[in-house]
Design an enzyme around this catalytic site. Sequence first.
Site, PDB file in Angstrom:
ATOM      1  N   ASP A  57       0.903  -1.064   0.165  1.00 37.32           N
ATOM      2  CA  ASP A  57       0.010   0.031  -0.069  1.00 37.32           C
ATOM      3  C   ASP A  57       0.869   1.206  -0.245  1.00 37.32           C
ATOM      4  O   ASP A  57       0.313   2.286   0.167  1.00 37.32           O
ATOM      5  CB  ASP A  57      -1.004  -0.033   1.188  1.00 37.32           C
ATOM      6  CG  ASP A  57      -0.455  -0.151   2.422  1.00 37.32           C
ATOM      7  OD1 ASP A  57       0.952  -0.267   2.525  1.00 37.32           O
ATOM      8  OD2 ASP A  57      -1.126   0.047   3.493  1.00 37.32           O
ATOM      9  N   SER A  58       2.229   0.928   0.008  1.00 35.97           N
ATOM     10  CA  SER A  58       3.085   2.004  -0.021  1.00 35.97           C
ATOM     11  C   SER A  58       2.936   2.613  -1.584  1.00 35.97           C
ATOM     12  O   SER A  58       3.563   3.559  -1.879  1.00 35.97           O
ATOM     13  CB  SER A  58       4.416   1.771  -0.061  1.00 35.97           C
ATOM     14  OG  SER A  58       4.977   0.413  -0.764  1.00 35.97           O
ATOM     15  N   ASP A  60      -0.946  -6.463  -0.496  1.00 31.38           N
ATOM     16  CA  ASP A  60      -1.308  -5.522   0.792  1.00 31.38           C
ATOM     17  C   ASP A  60      -2.584  -5.283   1.289  1.00 31.38           C
ATOM     18  O   ASP A  60      -3.297  -4.777   0.175  1.00 31.38           O
ATOM     19  CB  ASP A  60      -0.317  -4.380   0.836  1.00 31.38           C
ATOM     20  CG  ASP A  60       0.278  -4.023   2.159  1.00 31.38           C
ATOM     21  OD1 ASP A  60       0.367  -4.848   2.953  1.00 31.38           O
ATOM     22  OD2 ASP A  60       1.133  -3.042   2.070  1.00 31.38           O
ATOM     23  N   LYS A  92      -0.536  -9.572   2.792  1.00 26.95           N
ATOM     24  CA  LYS A  92       0.103  -9.069   3.930  1.00 26.95           C
ATOM     25  C   LYS A  92      -0.923  -8.246   4.817  1.00 26.95           C
ATOM     26  O   LYS A  92      -1.609  -7.518   4.147  1.00 26.95           O
ATOM     27  CB  LYS A  92       1.309  -8.455   3.722  1.00 26.95           C
ATOM     28  CG  LYS A  92       1.934  -7.714   5.043  1.00 26.95           C
ATOM     29  CD  LYS A  92       3.330  -7.175   4.592  1.00 26.95           C
ATOM     30  CE  LYS A  92       3.392  -5.675   3.913  1.00 26.95           C
ATOM     31  NZ  LYS A  92       2.847  -4.662   4.812  1.00 26.95           N
ATOM     32  N   GLU A 120      -1.529  -5.604   8.514  1.00 24.03           N
ATOM     33  CA  GLU A 120      -0.495  -5.122   9.825  1.00 24.03           C
ATOM     34  C   GLU A 120      -1.150  -5.217  11.160  1.00 24.03           C
ATOM     35  O   GLU A 120      -2.478  -5.009  11.184  1.00 24.03           O
ATOM     36  CB  GLU A 120      -0.301  -3.424   9.344  1.00 24.03           C
ATOM     37  CG  GLU A 120       0.052  -3.173   8.181  1.00 24.03           C
ATOM     38  CD  GLU A 120       0.536  -1.332   7.841  1.00 24.03           C
ATOM     39  OE1 GLU A 120      -0.058  -0.677   8.868  1.00 24.03           O
ATOM     40  OE2 GLU A 120       0.939  -0.980   6.929  1.00 24.03           O
ATOM     41  N   GLU A 174       9.177  -3.544  10.884  1.00 24.40           N
ATOM     42  CA  GLU A 174       9.738  -2.343  10.370  1.00 24.40           C
ATOM     43  C   GLU A 174       9.772  -1.439  11.294  1.00 24.40           C
ATOM     44  O   GLU A 174       9.149  -1.052  12.388  1.00 24.40           O
ATOM     45  CB  GLU A 174       8.267  -1.512   9.352  1.00 24.40           C
ATOM     46  CG  GLU A 174       8.547  -0.305   8.888  1.00 24.40           C
ATOM     47  CD  GLU A 174       7.509  -0.147   7.805  1.00 24.40           C
ATOM     48  OE1 GLU A 174       6.809  -0.802   7.506  1.00 24.40           O
ATOM     49  OE2 GLU A 174       7.874   1.287   7.458  1.00 24.40           O
TER      50      GLU A 174
HETATM   51  O1  KIV Z   1       3.521  -1.204   1.725  1.00 24.81           O
HETATM   52  C1  KIV Z   1       4.719  -1.463   1.727  1.00 24.81           C
HETATM   53  O2  KIV Z   1       5.544  -1.317   0.970  1.00 24.81           O
HETATM   54  C2  KIV Z   1       5.101  -2.183   2.862  1.00 24.81           C
HETATM   55  C3  KIV Z   1       6.544  -2.425   3.060  1.00 24.81           C
HETATM   56  C4  KIV Z   1       7.499  -1.278   3.540  1.00 24.81           C
HETATM   57  C5  KIV Z   1       6.958  -3.640   4.029  1.00 24.81           C
HETATM   58  O3  KIV Z   1       4.430  -2.489   3.537  1.00 24.81           O
END
Ligand code: KIV
Length: 239
Positions: A43-44, A82, A112, A114, A178
């Site tokens: 989600d970055s 994500d 993934k 959080e 992280e």
């Molecule tokens: O969204 C992302 O890129 C991440 C990484 C920084 C682990 O969660």
Amino acid sequence: MTTIKDLAELKKRGQKWAMLTSYEQMTAEIFDEAGIPVLLVGDSAGNNFLGEKNTIPVTVDELIPLTRAVARSVKQALVVADLPFGSYESGADLALATSIRFFKEAGAHAVKLEGAHVDAIKKLVSSGIPVMGHLGMTPQSVNAFGGFKVQGRGDAAETIIEDAQALQEAGCFAIVLELIPAELASRIRSEVSIPVIGIGAGADCDAQVLVWTDLMGLTEKAPRFARAYRDLRGEMSGA
Ligand code: KIV
């Protein structure tokens, strides 16, 4: 095709590996051909692709086409999608419905999420969905943390260790750590048997993950821990 079993095997052999983010076809092809075993459609994408300030506004509908592009472009990499903020926290059923969308509509191989959402993780794993955990400075909670600050200092270390153990017990196949102290990451690595993937968490992890635009020097203001291996911003401006 890289599988979660291969990653477990790498940990057993003590062989370190890298994970990179990717949000579209070209980088997915390049990183896949270079042998990066795991690509994260993070989600970055929010603050690296979609023009947002952080990851919080990112939606499932925005990440699905990006994940589909990456999944269609790889030959060997495991593609992890994500789960965006708001798409899993309210319960296991929502987490499952969101993850199924990433599998059916985008071809993701794993998801993934959080934090220590143990019930949601158990539900996903029991439904055949491999889950990667994410602890420490989890960017979707940046407002609760009061900024992008190192987590897990002092007494807070124990909570992260307990959460890591809970994620392993719930069935996660790997955990991203992280922005936590290197000694804490190292301790977690020795206390869990699944791979720990560090980002700003020191060198003693089983794998490292970087946002690809930071790695290649494309991001204007990259985090301090992220070493740029190229100056793509300069190269592109020059061209
Ligand atoms: O969204 C992302 O890129 C991440 C990484 C920084 C682990 O969660």
